[in-house]
Scaffold this motif. Sequence first.
Motif, PDB file in Angstrom:
ATOM      1  N   GLU A  78     -14.696  -9.941 -48.894  1.00  0.00           N
ATOM      2  CA  GLU A  78     -13.686 -10.892 -49.351  1.00  0.00           C
ATOM      3  C   GLU A  78     -14.366 -12.118 -49.945  1.00  0.00           C
ATOM      4  O   GLU A  78     -15.101 -12.829 -49.264  1.00  0.00           O
ATOM      5  CB  GLU A  78     -12.803 -11.297 -48.164  1.00  0.00           C
ATOM      6  CG  GLU A  78     -11.484 -11.919 -48.559  1.00  0.00           C
ATOM      7  CD  GLU A  78     -10.572 -12.114 -47.360  1.00  0.00           C
ATOM      8  OE1 GLU A  78      -9.629 -11.324 -47.207  1.00  0.00           O
ATOM      9  OE2 GLU A  78     -10.814 -13.060 -46.575  1.00  0.00           O
ATOM     10  N   ILE A  79     -14.127 -12.357 -51.217  1.00  0.00           N
ATOM     11  CA  ILE A  79     -14.765 -13.459 -51.931  1.00  0.00           C
ATOM     12  C   ILE A  79     -13.700 -14.438 -52.406  1.00  0.00           C
ATOM     13  O   ILE A  79     -12.705 -14.035 -53.011  1.00  0.00           O
ATOM     14  CB  ILE A  79     -15.569 -12.954 -53.149  1.00  0.00           C
ATOM     15  CG1 ILE A  79     -16.595 -11.901 -52.719  1.00  0.00           C
ATOM     16  CG2 ILE A  79     -16.239 -14.108 -53.865  1.00  0.00           C
ATOM     17  CD1 ILE A  79     -17.660 -12.407 -51.782  1.00  0.00           C
ATOM     18  N   THR A  80     -13.912 -15.722 -52.138  1.00  0.00           N
ATOM     19  CA  THR A  80     -12.985 -16.747 -52.623  1.00  0.00           C
ATOM     20  C   THR A  80     -13.221 -16.974 -54.106  1.00  0.00           C
ATOM     21  O   THR A  80     -14.306 -17.367 -54.520  1.00  0.00           O
ATOM     22  CB  THR A  80     -13.181 -18.068 -51.849  1.00  0.00           C
ATOM     23  OG1 THR A  80     -12.943 -17.847 -50.450  1.00  0.00           O
ATOM     24  CG2 THR A  80     -12.217 -19.136 -52.362  1.00  0.00           C
ATOM     25  N   GLY A 139      -4.403 -13.025 -51.278  1.00  0.00           N
ATOM     26  CA  GLY A 139      -5.369 -11.989 -51.593  1.00  0.00           C
ATOM     27  C   GLY A 139      -4.840 -11.015 -52.630  1.00  0.00           C
ATOM     28  O   GLY A 139      -3.638 -10.711 -52.653  1.00  0.00           O
ATOM     29  N   ARG A 167      -8.387 -15.074 -52.873  1.00  0.00           N
ATOM     30  CA  ARG A 167      -9.551 -14.231 -52.634  1.00  0.00           C
ATOM     31  C   ARG A 167      -9.370 -12.821 -53.190  1.00  0.00           C
ATOM     32  O   ARG A 167      -8.256 -12.321 -53.297  1.00  0.00           O
ATOM     33  CB  ARG A 167      -9.862 -14.159 -51.132  1.00  0.00           C
ATOM     34  CG  ARG A 167      -9.990 -15.529 -50.472  1.00  0.00           C
ATOM     35  CD  ARG A 167     -10.331 -15.433 -49.008  1.00  0.00           C
ATOM     36  NE  ARG A 167     -10.219 -16.734 -48.347  1.00  0.00           N
ATOM     37  CZ  ARG A 167     -10.538 -16.962 -47.078  1.00  0.00           C
ATOM     38  NH1 ARG A 167     -10.984 -15.964 -46.318  1.00  0.00           N
ATOM     39  NH2 ARG A 167     -10.397 -18.175 -46.566  1.00  0.00           N
ATOM     40  N   GLU A 168     -10.502 -12.214 -53.508  1.00  0.00           N
ATOM     41  CA  GLU A 168     -10.538 -10.834 -53.957  1.00  0.00           C
ATOM     42  C   GLU A 168     -11.601 -10.084 -53.168  1.00  0.00           C
ATOM     43  O   GLU A 168     -12.511 -10.692 -52.597  1.00  0.00           O
ATOM     44  CB  GLU A 168     -10.869 -10.749 -55.451  1.00  0.00           C
ATOM     45  CG  GLU A 168      -9.841 -11.372 -56.363  1.00  0.00           C
ATOM     46  CD  GLU A 168     -10.207 -11.219 -57.827  1.00  0.00           C
ATOM     47  OE1 GLU A 168     -11.028 -10.333 -58.144  1.00  0.00           O
ATOM     48  OE2 GLU A 168      -9.689 -11.994 -58.656  1.00  0.00           O
ATOM     49  N   THR A 189      -4.169 -17.983 -47.309  1.00  0.00           N
ATOM     50  CA  THR A 189      -4.981 -17.251 -48.280  1.00  0.00           C
ATOM     51  C   THR A 189      -4.096 -16.266 -49.031  1.00  0.00           C
ATOM     52  O   THR A 189      -3.317 -15.527 -48.422  1.00  0.00           O
ATOM     53  CB  THR A 189      -6.118 -16.476 -47.581  1.00  0.00           C
ATOM     54  OG1 THR A 189      -7.094 -17.400 -47.097  1.00  0.00           O
ATOM     55  CG2 THR A 189      -6.793 -15.500 -48.540  1.00  0.00           C
ATOM     56  N   ASP A 249      -6.090 -21.008 -50.506  1.00  0.00           N
ATOM     57  CA  ASP A 249      -7.096 -20.450 -51.416  1.00  0.00           C
ATOM     58  C   ASP A 249      -6.724 -19.034 -51.846  1.00  0.00           C
ATOM     59  O   ASP A 249      -5.719 -18.467 -51.398  1.00  0.00           O
ATOM     60  CB  ASP A 249      -8.500 -20.511 -50.805  1.00  0.00           C
ATOM     61  CG  ASP A 249      -8.671 -19.637 -49.563  1.00  0.00           C
ATOM     62  OD1 ASP A 249      -7.823 -18.750 -49.321  1.00  0.00           O
ATOM     63  OD2 ASP A 249      -9.650 -19.835 -48.819  1.00  0.00           O
ATOM     64  N   LYS A 254     -10.334 -22.132 -54.916  1.00  0.00           N
ATOM     65  CA  LYS A 254     -10.187 -22.897 -53.680  1.00  0.00           C
ATOM     66  C   LYS A 254      -8.805 -23.528 -53.522  1.00  0.00           C
ATOM     67  O   LYS A 254      -8.483 -24.041 -52.450  1.00  0.00           O
ATOM     68  CB  LYS A 254     -11.254 -23.986 -53.620  1.00  0.00           C
ATOM     69  CG  LYS A 254     -12.680 -23.435 -53.519  1.00  0.00           C
ATOM     70  CD  LYS A 254     -13.697 -24.570 -53.480  1.00  0.00           C
ATOM     71  CE  LYS A 254     -15.113 -24.021 -53.404  1.00  0.00           C
ATOM     72  NZ  LYS A 254     -16.127 -25.107 -53.406  1.00  0.00           N
TER      73      LYS A 254
END
Length: 269
Positions: free
Chosen positions: A56-58, A135, A43-44, A133, A41, A61
């Motif tokens: 941290e927000i996905t 990022g 994230r930011e 992940t 996934d 997905k």
Amino acid sequence: MTGILAQIITITSFGNEYLKNGKLTDFYPQNSTFQHCDYVDFREMKKKNIFSSKKEITVSKNPIEWFEYLKSKNCKKLRLFYQTVKEDDHKMAGFVGGGGNWFIETINSTHSDFWISRWNHDKNLTEKPWQVTYGKAIEKRPIINQQLDLIQTRENLKTCLEKITEFAYKETTENWGKIFETARETLENESPESDFYHNDLIIWNNYDLQNRQLLMSASKAFVFGGMGSWNDMWFDKKEIEEKYNELSSELYDTMMKSITCAINKDKME
């Protein structure tokens, strides 16, 4: 080549195809670089509101969703960017997170963002134990779009491989010598990817033969890892040990530049 690097290369190559043509087939999760991943996934760090701290927000997905997300943000292209961490990065290349930092640069009209991967191993998952992940580590920075001279980079890699091949045959074993010799010969191979494990690593037709030769040569020379690898050696004589470390460091640096050069010079312009 490590699984981490292979996946970053794959996402960059297939992402550029999606940004240009808006579609992909048999990519995720079918691609071999995802075969051991439970999820991948993106994230930011964002605020839910003006009063909250960043979390941290996905945002996507999976890689396909990420390509769609980037396209909606008017991303123009993806590029690789390698950042050296230590002079002896090659000694840590076999460890998760070691060997320097690889970023995916997402290029917009006026700026770039840089994404880096984080791999977590879940021992409770047997078939697909890796949770990955990506990022956004750096945002809204000047565009880098690193471009290296293809002919010079190929020549540099060839020279490095010739030197380390000679050293390997003389000071180590025939097996190591053959590995480096094969990598050098790949620079002249008309089908350089034919015997490579990740035969779906990139969209091969989007790269000229010289790019593919450079990428595969560097990949086949990737002998840096943990126990049993090229790193797992030492020599009684100080001058031989010093030469071994010098050649290893030089080859690793040239390999990283070769991979960057090969992937960033595609036909997608």
